[in-house]
Structure formats: C-alpha cells, structure tokens
Design an enzyme around this catalytic site. Structure first.
Site, PDB file in Angstrom:
ATOM      1  N   PRO A 204       0.562  -1.408  -3.474  1.00 51.17           N
ATOM      2  CA  PRO A 204      -0.584  -1.881  -2.687  1.00 51.17           C
ATOM      3  C   PRO A 204      -1.940  -1.649  -3.338  1.00 51.17           C
ATOM      4  O   PRO A 204      -2.939  -2.216  -2.895  1.00 51.17           O
ATOM      5  CB  PRO A 204      -0.467  -1.087  -1.381  1.00 51.17           C
ATOM      6  CG  PRO A 204       0.269   0.153  -1.764  1.00 51.17           C
ATOM      7  CD  PRO A 204       1.211  -0.236  -2.846  1.00 51.17           C
ATOM      8  N   PHE A 205      -1.994  -0.809  -4.390  1.00 54.41           N
ATOM      9  CA  PHE A 205      -3.269  -0.529  -5.051  1.00 54.41           C
ATOM     10  C   PHE A 205      -3.148  -0.758  -6.552  1.00 54.41           C
ATOM     11  O   PHE A 205      -3.597   0.039  -7.371  1.00 54.41           O
ATOM     12  CB  PHE A 205      -3.730   0.900  -4.729  1.00 54.41           C
ATOM     13  CG  PHE A 205      -3.960   1.111  -3.267  1.00 54.41           C
ATOM     14  CD1 PHE A 205      -5.119   0.650  -2.664  1.00 54.41           C
ATOM     15  CD2 PHE A 205      -3.006   1.727  -2.475  1.00 54.41           C
ATOM     16  CE1 PHE A 205      -5.323   0.804  -1.294  1.00 54.41           C
ATOM     17  CE2 PHE A 205      -3.201   1.886  -1.112  1.00 54.41           C
ATOM     18  CZ  PHE A 205      -4.362   1.419  -0.522  1.00 54.41           C
ATOM     19  N   GLU A 222      -1.214   4.566  -4.371  1.00 53.91           N
ATOM     20  CA  GLU A 222      -2.032   5.566  -3.678  1.00 53.91           C
ATOM     21  C   GLU A 222      -3.505   5.174  -3.583  1.00 53.91           C
ATOM     22  O   GLU A 222      -4.135   4.800  -4.576  1.00 53.91           O
ATOM     23  CB  GLU A 222      -1.925   6.926  -4.383  1.00 53.91           C
ATOM     24  CG  GLU A 222      -2.662   8.042  -3.653  1.00 53.91           C
ATOM     25  CD  GLU A 222      -2.376   9.425  -4.235  1.00 53.91           C
ATOM     26  OE1 GLU A 222      -2.948  10.406  -3.719  1.00 53.91           O
ATOM     27  OE2 GLU A 222      -1.593   9.527  -5.193  1.00 53.91           O
ATOM     28  N   LYS A 238       1.823  13.136  -1.636  1.00 49.72           N
ATOM     29  CA  LYS A 238       2.536  14.285  -2.197  1.00 49.72           C
ATOM     30  C   LYS A 238       3.909  14.292  -1.555  1.00 49.72           C
ATOM     31  O   LYS A 238       4.032  14.446  -0.348  1.00 49.72           O
ATOM     32  CB  LYS A 238       1.804  15.603  -1.906  1.00 49.72           C
ATOM     33  CG  LYS A 238       0.853  16.012  -2.998  1.00 49.72           C
ATOM     34  CD  LYS A 238       1.590  16.492  -4.237  1.00 49.72           C
ATOM     35  CE  LYS A 238       0.682  16.501  -5.456  1.00 49.72           C
ATOM     36  NZ  LYS A 238       0.657  15.220  -6.153  1.00 49.72           N
TER      37      LYS A 238
END
Length: 423
Positions: A204-205, A222, A238
């Site tokens: 997504p990034f 992230e 994490k």
C-alpha cells in the site's frame, strides 16, 4: 488541468506513464496497488521535473521551501541520515549509494489517479501524447545471481548476541538491527524491476523515485506519518510471520502471530515510543491508540500493525513533526537515541534511504510518508545495488530466527532478482 476516463486509456497506461516519467532527472511515483489499509494507502501520484534548482538539503531548508507558495504538491525523500541534523549523531559506515541526505522537488507535470479517471496537472501540453507514444519494451527478466552480505551470517549471529547483552545491561529495550545484501556492476532496467516487484509483492505504500543516477524501487507495507487537517497519524509495524500455504495453515499462522508474546512486546514498545514522539507536537491529552496489534495480510507475510494518532497543536508544521518523530521508532528501537548510537556501532553500512521515507506534501500542509523497507536502492552510474533488511532484537530473540526473518522479508525482492544470498 486535463482529465481522462481510465476506460479510454490503454490497459498499460500506468506502465507507459512511469516509463515516460523515468526519463526525467527527478521522478516520483506513489503506488497504493488498489489495497485497503486502515486510514487508506498512498494516493496514486506521479510527478516529474527536469531540474530542481531550489531543492532543500536540510530540514531547515525544507521549512523555508515548504513556505513558498505553489499549486503543486511537493514530492521528496528523507534518508535515515537526517537523524544527524536532529540529534548529536554521526554516520561513518560505508556507503555505496551516497544519496543526498534530504531532497524535495515540485513537479513541472504531475498525474493523479482515482478509481475512474486520471488527471494531468501543471505543464500539460503534449503530455498525454508523449505518454501514449512511449513504448513498453519486452525486457528479459533481470538476473542478479548473487547478493553478498556485508555482515556475513556468522557475524550477524554474533551481533545479535552482543545486542542481547546490551539489553541485559540496560542500554536499550529493543534494537532494530539491519544488514545489507549488495551486488556491484549491475545493469538493470529500474522501471521493469519495479513493475515486477509490484506484481510479486503489492504493497500500500509502494513507490519509485529517481534522483538523477539514484533509484529507489520500493514495496513498503508501512506508513510512517500522515497529516489530515489537524490530525497526525502513525502506523508502526512490528511483528512478522510468513503466510500459510493453505487457508487452514494461514489462519494458524495469523493466530500464532497474534499470540506471540515477543512480537506483541516489540509492537507495544514501539507504540509507546511513537506516542511519546507525537506527544511532543500534539495538543495535551489527545494522543490515542485506536488500534493495537492489528493483523493484516500481505502477499508474503502477516504483519502486526498498530495505529497512533493525535491532534496537532495549531503552531506545528511538517518539519516540526519530522523533528519530533524521525527516524521512525519501528526502524530504530527504544530508547531511540541510544538505539541509533548502537546501530551505528554494529551495522556496517550506512542505511541511506532504507529506513528513511518517501512521500508527498500538499499545499494545504497535509502529507503522507512511508517507511522505506522491502526496497532496492540502485545507482545506475556505478551499478551498485543494495537490498537492506532487518528485524527487532529483544532479549528474547533467538539469533537464527532473527536471521530467518530477515530472509523472509527479502524473499520477494530476491525472487524478482533471481538472486540467492552469499552467507
């Protein structure tokens, strides 16, 4: 501004647009891969500039640059080494990349996609025709048969034990230890490799960034920071476990991650760090954690993701937020400053854009930045190719398992390169 229905454009329009854009000295592309994500993924944006004469190189210059009026968004990156401007830190390890520490530019032409249309902004004359005329050649798959580890496996295992000793001695609670896998004199087509990476590991990034001879090919899951009006949002990751090969095994893996005390402890420590970072720029009492230990599936792995948000003070701008929170705690450890000092001591490579960030800022002041992980850094002029991976070391860490986690995170990129790792 020009606007066109996506249905009227060829199916490979995005690939053509990216290939056209990569011909410019400054090119930034942000790719959400049509994925859902809490608070939404990146917007799909593409911007180019032949020159960037006023590009900032420090946070102080970035503040002045952002205050100059303009209708276009700003596209840019921050390397991990921006830490040295924020704290009394240094970076003396080897670098085969040598990115500028920080770089932003305003595109002369930029494209914005939504579900049905694509818009062309800025200089628009002839752009659509140029994109449509850009060929998409059939490029054979890249083959980089071997990546060398700058921190060989035996040294990595010893380093994990040294970090555990530091934790036992109270130096840190957690430390994100990273290593570089690299190759030299590599010739590859950055656009083609990026497109293959998106097919193998949609994220997504994701993003593609060119700065002259430097390229970033990023498949990041992230988010680092996003501003939406008065709200600031951070979503640290994490906790990682591989996907199962069947539906039943996949659910078993999800539950194993959910109930893994070590992974939950890692996540919680970084959430606390992010809460403290955002509290430095937030209105008193507004820092919240709307989701803790959220589990989200990606092509290769399950990830544990938490969301921290706050209401910003009215006098706070983007550079203030960056100074309070960069580098992201998920890539350093806690406490952050001591963790970064130990990172410099134990790692053998400057991180460059790895564990830095790429993103965009709108004239309104809203912005979105990712965490640069699951990425290739490439210097086309020298052929230097770098893949960096890491994991969070706690006292409960088992060195062999941490090494295996690094290789798991590298898997998609290694498959795209057809590469194995020399231990």
């Amino acid at each position: 501004m020009l606007s066109f229905p996506l249905a009227s454009l060829p199916f490979d329009f995005t690939a053509r647009a990216l290939r056209w854009a990569a011909g410019f000295a400054h090119c930034a592309y942000f790719e959400p891969n049509k994925l859902s994500y809490p608070a939404g993924p990146f917007e799909q944006l593409l911007g180019v500039a032949a020159e960037a004469p006023d590009a900032p190189r420090t946070l102080a210059e970035l503040r002045s640059w952002q205050q100059r009026e303009g209708a276009a968004p700003g596209f840019g990156f921050l390397t991990y080494e921006v830490k040295n401007e924020i704290e009394q830190l240094t970076s003396a390890n080897f670098s085969g990349l040598d990115w500028p520490v920080l770089h932003f530019f305003r595109p002369q032409t930029w494209l914005r996609w939504d579900s049905e249309r694509v818009e062309i902004h800025g200089h628009t004359a002839g752009v659509l025709d140029a994109i449509l005329a850009t060929p998409v050649p059939a490029v054979p798959p890249v083959r980089v048969p071997l990546l060398r580890a700058r921190l060989p496996k035996a040294d990595y295992l010893r380093t994990v034990e040294a970090v555990r000793e530091d934790i036992l001695n109270g130096e840190v609670y957690e430390l994100n230890l990273c290593q570089e896998l690299y190759a030299e004199a590599v010739v590859l087509d950055p656009v083609e490799v990026f497109l293959h990476l998106q097919a193998a590991s949609p994220a997504p990034f994701a993003g593609f960034f060119r700065h002259r001879h430097h390229y970033l090919l990023c498949a990041s899951p992230e988010r680092f920071l996003a501003r939406r009006g008065a709200t600031i949002l951070s979503q640290p990751i994490k906790g990682t476990i591989r996907r199962g090969t069947t539906a039943a095994e996949d659910e078993q893996q999800r539950l194993r991650l959910l109930h893994d005390e070590k992974e939950r402890a890692e996540n919680l420590m970084i959430v606390d760090l992010v809460r403290n970072d955002l509290a430095r720029v937030a209105q008193t009492g507004t820092v919240q954690v709307p989701e803790l230990f959220g589990l989200y599936p990606f092509r290769q792995v399950w990830q544990m993701i938490s969301t921290v948000q706050a209401a910003l003070r009215p006098d706070v701008g983007m550079v203030d937020v960056l100074r309070a929170s960069f580098p992201m705690g998920s890539m350093t450890g806690a406490p952050k400053i001591r963790a970064m000092q130990l990172i410099e001591q134990y790692e053998r490579t400057r991180r460059g854009l790895y564990s830095g960030s790429i993103g965009y800022v709108w004239p309104s002041g809203d912005f979105d930045f990712n965490v640069v992980i699951r990425s290739l850094q490439y210097r086309q002029d020298t052929g230097y190719l770098s893949l960096q991976v890491g994991s969070a070391i706690t006292y409960d860490s088992v060195a062999e398992r941490e090494y295996e986690e690094c290789l798991l995170k590298a898997r998609a990129v290694l498959e795209v390169l057809g590469a194995t790792v020399s231990e």
